[in-house]
Design a protein around this motif. Sequence first.
Motif, PDB file in Angstrom:
ATOM      1  N   TYR A 227      40.252 -22.400  98.166  1.00 20.76           N
ATOM      2  CA  TYR A 227      38.820 -22.302  98.424  1.00 20.76           C
ATOM      3  C   TYR A 227      38.265 -23.520  99.152  1.00 20.76           C
ATOM      4  O   TYR A 227      37.068 -23.564  99.462  1.00 20.76           O
ATOM      5  CB  TYR A 227      38.062 -22.135  97.103  1.00 20.76           C
ATOM      6  N   GLY A 228      39.093 -24.514  99.400  1.00 19.42           N
ATOM      7  CA  GLY A 228      38.581 -25.718 100.021  1.00 19.42           C
ATOM      8  C   GLY A 228      37.952 -26.640  98.993  1.00 19.42           C
ATOM      9  O   GLY A 228      37.880 -26.341  97.788  1.00 19.42           O
ATOM     10  N   CYS A 229      37.513 -27.780  99.458  1.00 23.66           N
ATOM     11  CA  CYS A 229      36.935 -28.782  98.554  1.00 23.66           C
ATOM     12  C   CYS A 229      35.948 -29.630  99.345  1.00 23.66           C
ATOM     13  O   CYS A 229      36.284 -30.173 100.408  1.00 23.66           O
ATOM     14  CB  CYS A 229      38.038 -29.661  97.959  1.00 23.66           C
ATOM     15  N   SER A 230      34.736 -29.741  98.851  1.00 22.48           N
ATOM     16  CA  SER A 230      33.730 -30.576  99.495  1.00 22.48           C
ATOM     17  C   SER A 230      33.857 -32.013  98.980  1.00 22.48           C
ATOM     18  O   SER A 230      34.555 -32.291  98.001  1.00 22.48           O
ATOM     19  CB  SER A 230      32.335 -30.040  99.193  1.00 22.48           C
ATOM     20  N   LYS A 231      33.142 -32.898  99.658  1.00 21.05           N
ATOM     21  CA  LYS A 231      33.176 -34.303  99.237  1.00 21.05           C
ATOM     22  C   LYS A 231      32.550 -34.484  97.862  1.00 21.05           C
ATOM     23  O   LYS A 231      33.019 -35.304  97.054  1.00 21.05           O
ATOM     24  CB  LYS A 231      32.455 -35.164 100.265  1.00 21.05           C
ATOM     25  N   ALA A 232      31.486 -33.731  97.571  1.00 23.24           N
ATOM     26  CA  ALA A 232      30.855 -33.829  96.258  1.00 23.24           C
ATOM     27  C   ALA A 232      31.796 -33.329  95.163  1.00 23.24           C
ATOM     28  O   ALA A 232      31.899 -33.933  94.085  1.00 23.24           O
ATOM     29  CB  ALA A 232      29.545 -33.027  96.252  1.00 23.24           C
ATOM     30  N   ASP A 233      32.505 -32.227  95.465  1.00 18.88           N
ATOM     31  CA  ASP A 233      33.476 -31.729  94.485  1.00 18.88           C
ATOM     32  C   ASP A 233      34.593 -32.737  94.245  1.00 18.88           C
ATOM     33  O   ASP A 233      35.020 -32.961  93.102  1.00 18.88           O
ATOM     34  CB  ASP A 233      34.062 -30.407  94.962  1.00 18.88           C
TER      35      ASP A 233
END
Length: 647
Positions: free
Chosen positions: A557-563
């Motif tokens: 699912y990908g990963c954001s910087k906040a995650d």
Amino acid sequence: LHPAVARAKVSELIEPPDRPARVPSRARPPRPKKCSGAAEEIRDKEPALPIRAPSAQPRRADRARDPAMAPRALFALALALGAARLAGADLAEVDPDDVLRGNDNETYVRLVSPSPAPTVSKAPTVSLVPTRSPTSPAPSTSPAPSTAPTDSFAPSTSPEPTPTPSENGPPSRPRAPSPKPTEPTPEPTKRPINEGLDDDSDCELHAYNALLFPFVFLLLGACTMQLTSKFAPNVPYTVLMLIEGCLVDWWASLDDNDCPFNPMQQTLAIWAHMNGDLILYAFLPALLFGDAMAINMHVFKGAFWQCMWLATVGVLASAYVTGYVAYLSMPYDHPPSLYLTMGAVLASTDPVAIVALLNSVGASTVLTVQITGESLFNDGVSMVLFKLFFDTYRGKHTGSLPKFLVQQFLVGPLIGILCGGVTVFWLSLATRRFSHEHATIQLVVTICCAYISYILAELADSSGVLGTVSAGLVVAWRGWPLVVEPEALESVWEFLEHAGNTLIFALVGVITRRVAFGSRYIRRRDFFYAFILYLIVELARLAMIVASFPILSNIGYGCSKADAAFMWYGGLRGAVGLALAMNVMNKLKRDDQEKIGMIFLFMVAAVSFLTMTVNGTTSRWVVNRLGLVKASEARLRLRARVKESIE
């Protein structure tokens, strides 16, 4: 002896011989001795007197009617009565048959006096032996060898003390030496109380007091949960239980009375010194299987490779970086394998508080599954690394490394998949709706699957954690459609997880206080180095997340910087690491390395305490600061459409 009886006896002895003898009509048995219990005991202690065989002696009745025997018998009787009166004997207790014994050569008379009153000294035993001249030499008291056969009528061969003449009477036998008083049997040494409370106590521990610990802390946990839900919803429950464990142990240690220990001190002592393997076997299967069975399988399939990357490469990198930096910065003279063991223990994460927080604030389901999945797998990988490094430190041969890794990463999951498949098949046989029996069967089968998969994997020298997690994932994938009462099953497993987390973190608090303030091996500088180790652990995980971010953002699912930032900050340490640290301490204590084991446990407990109190209490603020609770665009559009339709 009554005077009338004596006179009758004497007149019978001196009766003329022409009087016809009285022929008894029947044989009379010998009369028993008329002696009291104490007198009989004294008499039995006297040596048996030598008498002739009955066949060699004339009958007493014939001897008594002989005129030549009458004066001699009368003299013997008078002498016996006088000696007995001088000795203070009770004449009423004397049997005439014991008094009157005589023949041509010897006269034996024995008087046995009864036991005196407690306030009066015991009367000596009077024994009249054949008269001896005062000038005659005393017989030797040394025992002479005797070859006579043992007989109840034979004379005793034991040495007798020489009779000493008294001033006012005939010679009397000296009192036998009193037996030495028996020394009291020493009481068995009682099991001392454990080190955390009082080292000098000798009070005995009662095993049943161990049951007090779970019920007390479960009750405290219920009160804590009710109060925090109303007044402090931002504080993690597990952090409060850890603090309460410290406070309860401190309160119990205030009682300075050694005996008897109050039950709370005993139950804390028993649980604080529990075997680390027992903690792993008792708590981990329920915690791991419950988390695995409750995971969202649809989301987990998309985040599987992200979880596997963090649990394999990420754990390996974190363990090596933590161990190597700690080896360079710590002043303890320990081999690198022990620091790598500490790094493997601190690489496992505990998502309980973080997942509860994310669920309460309504954060993304993908982020929740990523954190939960990483925790489930990295516990198993960290335990594999722990076995490898710790066995190396203890000098145990683990065999070929490829064979070891295959056995740990393949055999355990295969056993778990097999147990999960059997559980699903059993669930399919008990699918009757609204049946209490089938609902109970399904509940029992799932609980047994959790523990049996863990035990079988450990018996196969594999990873029990990976086996239990694999079994839980199989049940979560195929078992939920077959469950008769899903709400009841979820409620029971939620209680098991709640009870396990409550007891684990309360025990962590108890051990942390005891290790930090009750161990003689912990000094002030150790607190400073524990804080340094906490910084090393956080920096090592941060470096791992930053290095893995390009991969995490392009798979699944990908990963954001906040995650990614919250995945780094929310990596708390808890139950698994502390259970492994207790296991290390127990094994090193058996290896005469108690100091090393105590410092190891203190470091792990301190890092876990700091992650729980610092990271755990501020996680909600970090979630809000990173904007992880904002609704997605799809959810915002859905809300707008619902609002338009209502209007």
